[in-house]
Design an enzyme around this catalytic site. Structure first.
Site, mmCIF file in Angstrom:
data_model
loop_
_atom_site.group_PDB
_atom_site.id
_atom_site.type_symbol
_atom_site.label_atom_id
_atom_site.label_comp_id
_atom_site.label_asym_id
_atom_site.label_seq_id
_atom_site.Cartn_x
_atom_site.Cartn_y
_atom_site.Cartn_z
ATOM 1 N N ASP A 105 17.565 -19.281 14.180
ATOM 2 C CA ASP A 105 17.486 -18.017 14.910
ATOM 3 C C ASP A 105 16.479 -17.098 14.213
ATOM 4 O O ASP A 105 15.346 -17.509 13.990
ATOM 5 C CB ASP A 105 18.906 -17.417 15.017
ATOM 6 C CG ASP A 105 18.990 -16.182 15.866
ATOM 7 O OD1 ASP A 105 18.978 -16.291 17.101
ATOM 8 O OD2 ASP A 105 19.065 -15.072 15.290
ATOM 9 N N HIS A 303 23.321 -22.566 21.228
ATOM 10 C CA HIS A 303 22.429 -21.877 20.296
ATOM 11 C C HIS A 303 22.770 -22.135 18.839
ATOM 12 O O HIS A 303 21.884 -22.152 17.991
ATOM 13 C CB HIS A 303 22.497 -20.381 20.583
ATOM 14 C CG HIS A 303 21.576 -19.567 19.725
ATOM 15 N ND1 HIS A 303 20.201 -19.633 19.842
ATOM 16 C CD2 HIS A 303 21.819 -18.679 18.716
ATOM 17 C CE1 HIS A 303 19.638 -18.806 18.962
ATOM 18 N NE2 HIS A 303 20.600 -18.227 18.270
#
Length: 326
Positions: A105, A303
């Site tokens: 991320d 994610h």
């Protein structure tokens, strides 16, 4: 040696912004692990022992603004050049001259810029979920503000200090559980449901979070760790990374369009909600990452790749690391 590989060691080391907290395990070539939002070193809990068992010294940091690391005041302290300087300081503080850097991320963006700005220190780079996107085009704040039509993209919502904090901090544990669930393969909203990354301007992000329990990868004890850290620190330090994006665009003008040439690895989740706006960047990676060794999209994964598919991510990392020149 086997006992040493199983032990976690917490350290506080000096950095330009104060001190960086890290957790390390194992001996061998250094692998620096950088988390994203809203996480901490704990997001690498599965990879630390796997890398240690494979003969590496794995060090997972609390990025500046998170956990037990220093939280300087003001968004300018969270510019990319500052976070790269922190990472380089950690390598030096651990007595090493170089390291492989792996990020997830926001940590992926930091890792890529480590390899771009300090290639003599960071000899290879692993990117999880977020691909390398070179500096270029318009200011990021303007780009994100243009997304969503009548609705507001979450990154735009995070820009004004205090606004996101007012939503999150009264119920940190509940907000985290909902945010993690919204971007996890087993709990994300079904096809056709409103995108959880966009919200009406006068609404709240949590209104788009899925109903039901947390994702399968997130046990109650795991959620307690994350909630406990953010309940103690608040969210301003973490959110300041978003608030420094336009400063990065100015700082990195000399690197407009620059490729990262160090050996690279990419791992993403095929069901990551962000794939809708990152797909073109992933397709462009062979050009902007000429050292890209391999790229993987994990099926049935959202994610939070290193936590949703810990065994597969650890295996891919070890295979890639073992093939790098030492």
């Amino acid at each position: 040696m086997a006992q040493q590989a199983r032990e976690l060691t917490h350290r506080l080391v000096p950095s330009p912004g104060g001190r960086i907290h890290l957790v390390e395990q194992g001996t061998g070539p250094l692998v620096l692990l950088l988390h994203g939002f809203p996480e901490c070193w704990y997001s690498w809990r599965h990879q630390l022992p796997a890398l240690a068992a494979a003969g590496y010294r794995a060090a997972a940091v609390d990025v500046r603004g998170y956990g037990r690391s220093s939280r300087p005041a003001g968004a300018a302290a969270y510019r990319m050049v500052e976070l790269v300087a922190d990472a380089a300081a950690v390598v030096r503080a651990l007595g090493e001259e170089s390291a492989v850097v792996v990020g997830h991320d926001w940590g992926s963006a930091i890792a890529a810029n480590c390899a771009l700005l300090e290639p003599e220190i960071f000899r290879a780079v692993g990117l999880l979920s977020v691909p390398y996107i070179p500096r270029g085009g318009s200011r990021p704040g303007a780009v994100f503000a243009s997304l969503g039509g009548d609705e507001e993209f979450y990154i735009t919502r995070f820009q004004r200090e205090g606004r996101a904090e007012a939503e999150i901090e009264p119920d940190v544990r509940g907000w985290l559980a909902g945010f993690y669930a919204a971007l996890s393969a087993d709990t994300m909203p079904p096809p056709g449901a409103p995108d959880p990354l966009f919200v009406p301007v006068d609404g709240l992000l949590r209104e788009r979070f899925p109903a039901g329990g947390p994702p399968g990868w997130l046990g109650e004890d795991d959620l307690d760790v994350y909630a406990g850290e953010f309940e103690r620190t608040g969210f301003t330090g973490a959110l300041n990374r978003y608030r420094a994006m336009d400063r990065d665009w100015e700082d990195l003008a000399a690197f407009d369009g620059a490729p990262v040439t160090r050996p690279a690895l990419y791992i993403g989740g095929a069901r990551d909600a962000a794939m809708s706006w990152l797909a073109a960047a992933i397709d462009a990676q062979p050009a902007v990452l000429p050292g890209l060794v391999s790229s993987h999209l994990l099926a049935d994964c959202g994610h939070w790749v290193q936590q949703e598919a810990p065994g597969e991510v650890s295996r891919l990392l070890v295979d890639w690391l073992d093939a790098l020149p030492r």
